[in-house]
Design a protein around this motif. Structure first.
Motif, PDB file in Angstrom:
ATOM      1  N   CYS A  26      -4.427   2.743  -4.848  1.00 27.33           N
ATOM      2  CA  CYS A  26      -3.318   2.353  -3.968  1.00 27.33           C
ATOM      3  C   CYS A  26      -2.810   1.023  -4.771  1.00 27.33           C
ATOM      4  O   CYS A  26      -3.595   0.223  -5.207  1.00 27.33           O
ATOM      5  CB  CYS A  26      -3.990   2.104  -2.602  1.00 27.33           C
ATOM      6  SG  CYS A  26      -2.763   1.466  -1.428  1.00 27.33           S
ATOM      7  N   HIS A  56       0.747  -1.172  -0.049  1.00 22.26           N
ATOM      8  CA  HIS A  56      -0.024   0.160   0.067  1.00 22.26           C
ATOM      9  C   HIS A  56       0.886   1.312  -0.102  1.00 22.26           C
ATOM     10  O   HIS A  56       2.123   1.257   0.135  1.00 22.26           O
ATOM     11  CB  HIS A  56      -0.795   0.242   1.380  1.00 22.26           C
ATOM     12  CG  HIS A  56      -1.785  -1.015   1.585  1.00 22.26           C
ATOM     13  ND1 HIS A  56      -2.919  -1.012   1.182  1.00 22.26           N
ATOM     14  CD2 HIS A  56      -1.487  -2.300   2.215  1.00 22.26           C
ATOM     15  CE1 HIS A  56      -3.543  -2.006   1.447  1.00 22.26           C
ATOM     16  NE2 HIS A  56      -2.834  -3.031   1.916  1.00 22.26           N
ATOM     17  N   HIS A  91      -2.333  -3.355  -3.499  1.00 24.72           N
ATOM     18  CA  HIS A  91      -3.730  -3.212  -3.060  1.00 24.72           C
ATOM     19  C   HIS A  91      -4.837  -3.413  -3.995  1.00 24.72           C
ATOM     20  O   HIS A  91      -5.650  -4.233  -3.931  1.00 24.72           O
ATOM     21  CB  HIS A  91      -3.917  -2.018  -2.332  1.00 24.72           C
ATOM     22  CG  HIS A  91      -4.987  -1.663  -1.414  1.00 24.72           C
ATOM     23  ND1 HIS A  91      -5.487  -0.487  -0.889  1.00 24.72           N
ATOM     24  CD2 HIS A  91      -6.044  -2.866  -1.271  1.00 24.72           C
ATOM     25  CE1 HIS A  91      -6.519  -0.764  -0.211  1.00 24.72           C
ATOM     26  NE2 HIS A  91      -6.984  -2.178  -0.484  1.00 24.72           N
TER      27      HIS A  91
HETATM   28 ZN   LIG Z   1      -4.052   0.440   0.012  1.00 24.74          ZN
END
Ligand SMILES: [Zn+2]
Length: 392
Positions: A165, A33, A157
């Motif tokens: 992300c 992330h 992500h």
């Molecule tokens: Zn994330």
């Protein structure tokens, strides 16, 4: 390889206790992330150890008090200074035993069973500095080793839910991250003929040409795989519904070479047939022009044109002649009177007097005098004359 990464435990940065202790899970992935917070020099942790601890505290507070979660959503934090911190409590101990704890970073149950690493910064275009990169590699290698996770399963992500992300740049670096982790683990790096940022040569030139032919602008066609080419590849991959990592492997290459370029939009016609018809109607050479055009139009189009020409339920295109009644006749009579011709009473009824006025009008304008006309022609002529007067 043992767990070698130096990780500041949640206890050591002053985490508040969780509202509940999470269950243990068997991790399958490492999920990358970004925190979407400012990059240096405005990074929240200021690249220091003390700053990293404060940043971890503020994230925990946001997750618990803002989102109502039991604890920090992620399992680990990697700050700009390369400081690694445990986030969800219990993560570090579990990972060292080859397990993980259920977290809340991924947005899906499947993702939340695996460790999520938040990297401080916003990596849409910004490139992570080497200190932070190296600590990320060290943590990923330690997790992969402890939990027996194949580096192929280091994911972004966005591989789990619809999200930006971890940013296009960082997502595009995942192949390099996997390779760096393999090197750190001492496992062979698979031969990979994928094209990625930094590559140069004829194949890159060909890639840039293909991108351009598909309508995606890679910048200069110079055989150098730079950020412009990365962005064009990502846009193309998104357009094709492929994993948008900015790396051209076999799947992306195949999509590029098999893609038929999208047709350029139909150019706006420079000739408006309707206007041409209205303004230049009835001149002798126009029959030739219409005959020529006739030969250019498909039979289907002509049949449909003919049908529409004859039948217009909403506004009949009927000649106005003796016997016709209605508002169009009344409008015609008004126009005739304004032009100085006497159509009889302005009652919307096409009488012999109206016909005489039309013939007189037509003769005065050099229009074929048949006493039959279409109100649109009369009105149009009227307005053209009015406009001329106004202009002159
Ligand atoms: Zn994330």
């Amino acid at each position: 390889m043992p767990f070698t990464a130096t990780v500041i435990s949640a206890k050591d940065w002053g985490a508040v206790p969780p509202k509940a202790w999470p269950e243990e899970t068997r991790p399958q992935y490492v999920i990358i992330h970004h925190t979407a917070t400012p990059n240096p020099p405005n990074d929240l942790s200021s690249g220091t150890s003390a700053g990293a601890k404060e940043f971890s505290q503020s994230l925990q507070s946001a997750h618990m008090n803002g989102f109502g979660w039991y604890d920090s959503g992620h399992n680990f934090l990697n700050t700009t200074g390369g400081f690694l911190l445990e986030a969800r409590q219990g993560s570090l101990d579990a990972i060292k035993r080859g397990r993980c704890v259920r977290s809340a970073h991924a947005g899906t149950d499947k993702g939340n069973e695996s460790p999520g690493i938040e990297n401080e910064g916003t990596f849409n275009t910004y490139q992570m500095r080497s200190q932070q990169w190296n600590s990320l590699v060290e943590l990923c290698a330690s997790i992969c080793s402890s939990c027996n996770i194949d580096p192929n399963n280091i994911k972004g992500h966005r591989d789990f839910i619809e999200t930006q992300c971890p940013g296009d740049w960082l997502y595009g670096q995942l192949p390099r991250l996997r390779n760096d982790v393999r090197k750190r683990l001492g496992t062979p790096v698979p031969a990979d003929d994928s094209l990625r940022e930094g590559a140069t040569g004829a194949k890159v030139t060909q890639l840039q040409q293909l991108l351009k032919a598909n309508g995606f602008n890679p910048g200069p066609i110079d055989g150098a795989f730079g950020s412009g080419t990365v962005q064009a590849v990502i846009s193309f991959q998104k357009y094709k519904g492929l994993a948008a990592d900015g790396v051209v492997g076999s799947v992306t290459w195949k999509a590029l070479t098999s893609s038929t370029p999208s047709p350029s939009p139909t150019p706006t016609p420079t000739v408006n047939l309707l206007d041409t018809y209205k303004y230049y109607r009835g001149l002798p050479h126009q029959d030739q022009a219409i005959t020529w055009l006739n030969g250019k139009v498909s039979k289907d189009a002509l049949d449909e044109f003919s049908r529409r020409w004859r039948n217009s339920p909403s506004q009949p295109f009927l000649p106005l002649q003796v016997g016709a009644v209605g508002p169009e006749v009344k409008q015609l009579q008004q126009r005739l009177q304004q032009q100085g011709f006497n159509p009889g009473s302005l009652d919307g009824s096409f009488t012999v007097a109206t016909k005489a006025a039309v013939i007189a009008y037509q003769q005065s304008k050099g229009i074929m005098a048949d006493g039959i006309d279409n109100v649109k022609v009369i009105v149009l002529t009227y307005w053209k004359i009015s406009a001329k007067i106004m202009i002159s």
